[in-house]
Design a protein around this motif. Sequence first.
Motif, PDB file in Angstrom:
ATOM      1  N   PRO A  65       0.782  -1.183   0.189  1.00 52.05           N
ATOM      2  CA  PRO A  65      -0.148  -0.017  -0.093  1.00 52.05           C
ATOM      3  C   PRO A  65       0.808   1.374   0.033  1.00 52.05           C
ATOM      4  O   PRO A  65       0.458   2.287  -0.549  1.00 52.05           O
ATOM      5  CB  PRO A  65      -0.698   0.056   1.331  1.00 52.05           C
ATOM      6  N   ASP A  66       2.124   1.289   0.634  1.00 46.30           N
ATOM      7  CA  ASP A  66       2.847   2.501   0.686  1.00 46.30           C
ATOM      8  C   ASP A  66       3.381   2.630  -0.679  1.00 46.30           C
ATOM      9  O   ASP A  66       3.453   3.977  -1.097  1.00 46.30           O
ATOM     10  CB  ASP A  66       3.926   2.357   1.740  1.00 46.30           C
ATOM     11  N   ASP A  67       3.813   1.668  -1.362  1.00 41.06           N
ATOM     12  CA  ASP A  67       4.441   1.868  -2.749  1.00 41.06           C
ATOM     13  C   ASP A  67       3.228   2.484  -3.615  1.00 41.06           C
ATOM     14  O   ASP A  67       3.406   3.127  -4.574  1.00 41.06           O
ATOM     15  CB  ASP A  67       4.601   0.453  -3.362  1.00 41.06           C
ATOM     16  N   LEU A  68       2.076   1.983  -3.365  1.00 41.16           N
ATOM     17  CA  LEU A  68       0.856   2.396  -4.417  1.00 41.16           C
ATOM     18  C   LEU A  68       0.463   3.729  -4.181  1.00 41.16           C
ATOM     19  O   LEU A  68       0.581   4.474  -4.721  1.00 41.16           O
ATOM     20  CB  LEU A  68      -0.289   1.444  -4.018  1.00 41.16           C
ATOM     21  N   ARG A  69       0.738   4.191  -2.907  1.00 36.98           N
ATOM     22  CA  ARG A  69       0.401   5.726  -2.393  1.00 36.98           C
ATOM     23  C   ARG A  69       1.322   6.550  -3.079  1.00 36.98           C
ATOM     24  O   ARG A  69       1.315   7.481  -3.769  1.00 36.98           O
ATOM     25  CB  ARG A  69       0.461   5.775  -1.011  1.00 36.98           C
ATOM     26  N   LEU A  70       2.865   6.154  -3.039  1.00 35.66           N
ATOM     27  CA  LEU A  70       3.898   6.919  -3.672  1.00 35.66           C
ATOM     28  C   LEU A  70       3.668   6.876  -5.184  1.00 35.66           C
ATOM     29  O   LEU A  70       3.951   7.896  -5.791  1.00 35.66           O
ATOM     30  CB  LEU A  70       5.198   6.112  -3.315  1.00 35.66           C
ATOM     31  N   LEU A  71       3.127   5.958  -5.649  1.00 34.80           N
ATOM     32  CA  LEU A  71       3.270   5.800  -7.286  1.00 34.80           C
ATOM     33  C   LEU A  71       1.719   6.475  -7.602  1.00 34.80           C
ATOM     34  O   LEU A  71       1.727   6.766  -8.907  1.00 34.80           O
ATOM     35  CB  LEU A  71       3.313   4.431  -7.635  1.00 34.80           C
ATOM     36  N   GLY A  72       0.914   6.692  -6.723  1.00 32.99           N
ATOM     37  CA  GLY A  72      -0.565   7.202  -7.181  1.00 32.99           C
ATOM     38  C   GLY A  72      -1.291   6.259  -7.991  1.00 32.99           C
ATOM     39  O   GLY A  72      -2.069   6.569  -8.655  1.00 32.99           O
ATOM     40  N   SER A  73      -1.342   5.015  -7.589  1.00 31.17           N
ATOM     41  CA  SER A  73      -1.601   3.932  -8.212  1.00 31.17           C
ATOM     42  C   SER A  73      -2.854   3.213  -7.471  1.00 31.17           C
ATOM     43  O   SER A  73      -2.631   3.207  -6.011  1.00 31.17           O
ATOM     44  CB  SER A  73      -0.761   2.942  -8.881  1.00 31.17           C
ATOM     45  N   SER A  74      -3.897   2.725  -8.090  1.00 31.30           N
ATOM     46  CA  SER A  74      -4.841   2.147  -7.134  1.00 31.30           C
ATOM     47  C   SER A  74      -4.855   0.524  -7.623  1.00 31.30           C
ATOM     48  O   SER A  74      -5.536  -0.308  -7.227  1.00 31.30           O
ATOM     49  CB  SER A  74      -6.342   2.690  -7.397  1.00 31.30           C
ATOM     50  N   ARG A  76      -3.784  -3.458  -7.610  1.00 39.92           N
ATOM     51  CA  ARG A  76      -3.603  -4.303  -6.455  1.00 39.92           C
ATOM     52  C   ARG A  76      -2.290  -5.071  -6.409  1.00 39.92           C
ATOM     53  O   ARG A  76      -1.585  -5.563  -5.707  1.00 39.92           O
ATOM     54  CB  ARG A  76      -4.468  -5.468  -6.286  1.00 39.92           C
ATOM     55  N   SER A  77      -1.635  -5.085  -7.839  1.00 34.97           N
ATOM     56  CA  SER A  77      -0.396  -5.413  -8.297  1.00 34.97           C
ATOM     57  C   SER A  77       0.642  -4.601  -9.206  1.00 34.97           C
ATOM     58  O   SER A  77       0.035  -3.679  -9.735  1.00 34.97           O
ATOM     59  CB  SER A  77      -0.749  -6.716  -9.126  1.00 34.97           C
ATOM     60  N   LEU A  78       1.767  -4.795  -9.035  1.00 39.46           N
ATOM     61  CA  LEU A  78       2.707  -4.104  -9.625  1.00 39.46           C
ATOM     62  C   LEU A  78       3.667  -5.050 -10.592  1.00 39.46           C
ATOM     63  O   LEU A  78       4.066  -6.089 -10.136  1.00 39.46           O
ATOM     64  CB  LEU A  78       3.326  -3.142  -8.775  1.00 39.46           C
ATOM     65  N   HIS A  79       4.156  -4.616 -11.648  1.00 34.19           N
ATOM     66  CA  HIS A  79       5.263  -5.113 -12.330  1.00 34.19           C
ATOM     67  C   HIS A  79       6.489  -4.863 -11.614  1.00 34.19           C
ATOM     68  O   HIS A  79       6.780  -3.438 -11.380  1.00 34.19           O
ATOM     69  CB  HIS A  79       5.148  -4.668 -13.880  1.00 34.19           C
ATOM     70  N   VAL A  80       7.169  -5.788 -11.110  1.00 36.65           N
ATOM     71  CA  VAL A  80       8.306  -5.559 -10.345  1.00 36.65           C
ATOM     72  C   VAL A  80       9.693  -6.132 -11.145  1.00 36.65           C
ATOM     73  O   VAL A  80       9.811  -7.261 -11.615  1.00 36.65           O
ATOM     74  CB  VAL A  80       8.447  -6.112  -8.947  1.00 36.65           C
ATOM     75  N   VAL A  99       6.407  -0.755 -11.413  1.00 38.97           N
ATOM     76  CA  VAL A  99       5.521  -0.295 -12.569  1.00 38.97           C
ATOM     77  C   VAL A  99       4.061  -0.505 -12.314  1.00 38.97           C
ATOM     78  O   VAL A  99       3.637  -1.720 -12.469  1.00 38.97           O
ATOM     79  CB  VAL A  99       5.985  -0.753 -13.878  1.00 38.97           C
ATOM     80  N   PRO A 100       3.084   0.363 -12.161  1.00 39.17           N
ATOM     81  CA  PRO A 100       1.783   0.348 -11.880  1.00 39.17           C
ATOM     82  C   PRO A 100       1.253  -0.531 -13.439  1.00 39.17           C
ATOM     83  O   PRO A 100       1.801  -0.180 -14.475  1.00 39.17           O
ATOM     84  CB  PRO A 100       1.206   1.436 -11.768  1.00 39.17           C
ATOM     85  N   LEU A 101       0.334  -1.397 -13.140  1.00 40.45           N
ATOM     86  CA  LEU A 101      -0.098  -2.264 -14.290  1.00 40.45           C
ATOM     87  C   LEU A 101      -0.958  -1.435 -15.262  1.00 40.45           C
ATOM     88  O   LEU A 101      -0.729  -1.680 -16.572  1.00 40.45           O
ATOM     89  CB  LEU A 101      -1.091  -3.372 -13.862  1.00 40.45           C
ATOM     90  N   GLN A 102      -1.434  -0.208 -14.977  1.00 44.96           N
ATOM     91  CA  GLN A 102      -1.984   0.854 -15.654  1.00 44.96           C
ATOM     92  C   GLN A 102      -1.047   1.413 -16.866  1.00 44.96           C
ATOM     93  O   GLN A 102      -1.395   1.568 -18.076  1.00 44.96           O
ATOM     94  CB  GLN A 102      -2.611   1.719 -15.105  1.00 44.96           C
TER      95      GLN A 102
END
Length: 133
Positions: A65-74, A76-80, A99-102
Amino acid sequence: MEPIQVRPKQHSPRWQGPDAKGALPAAEPLRSWLLETGSLTARIRHSGDRFALELLGEGVEPANPDDLRLLGSSDRSLHVRRVRLSGHGTQLVFACTLVPLQTLARHRWLANLGDQPLGDALASQAEISRTDF
């Protein structure tokens, strides 16, 4: 009986600016690397020969959740993508790109970097410009 899956606890990053007390080491050579505003890949290459990038792993992972907040993404998963950069045969940088999936859906090339440095790939994209963190 089903096996128990243990997931390591994810710690929240405590980002500090470079002016925060104790945020940077006193040794000037190390400080200059940490304050580098250009490409670390380019700096390693210019420091001598034998630059190497080792791809340690890449794939979709549950998001912190902290990474999502920093990335401004909603998402649930990220490309790492995790890499290690070396110069002169010495490991110098461990990097983890989130990298956010969007974003990945709009820029599929980010999932196909292989052993190409991210900085090189970004510099070759005319529509992308670097901004401060």
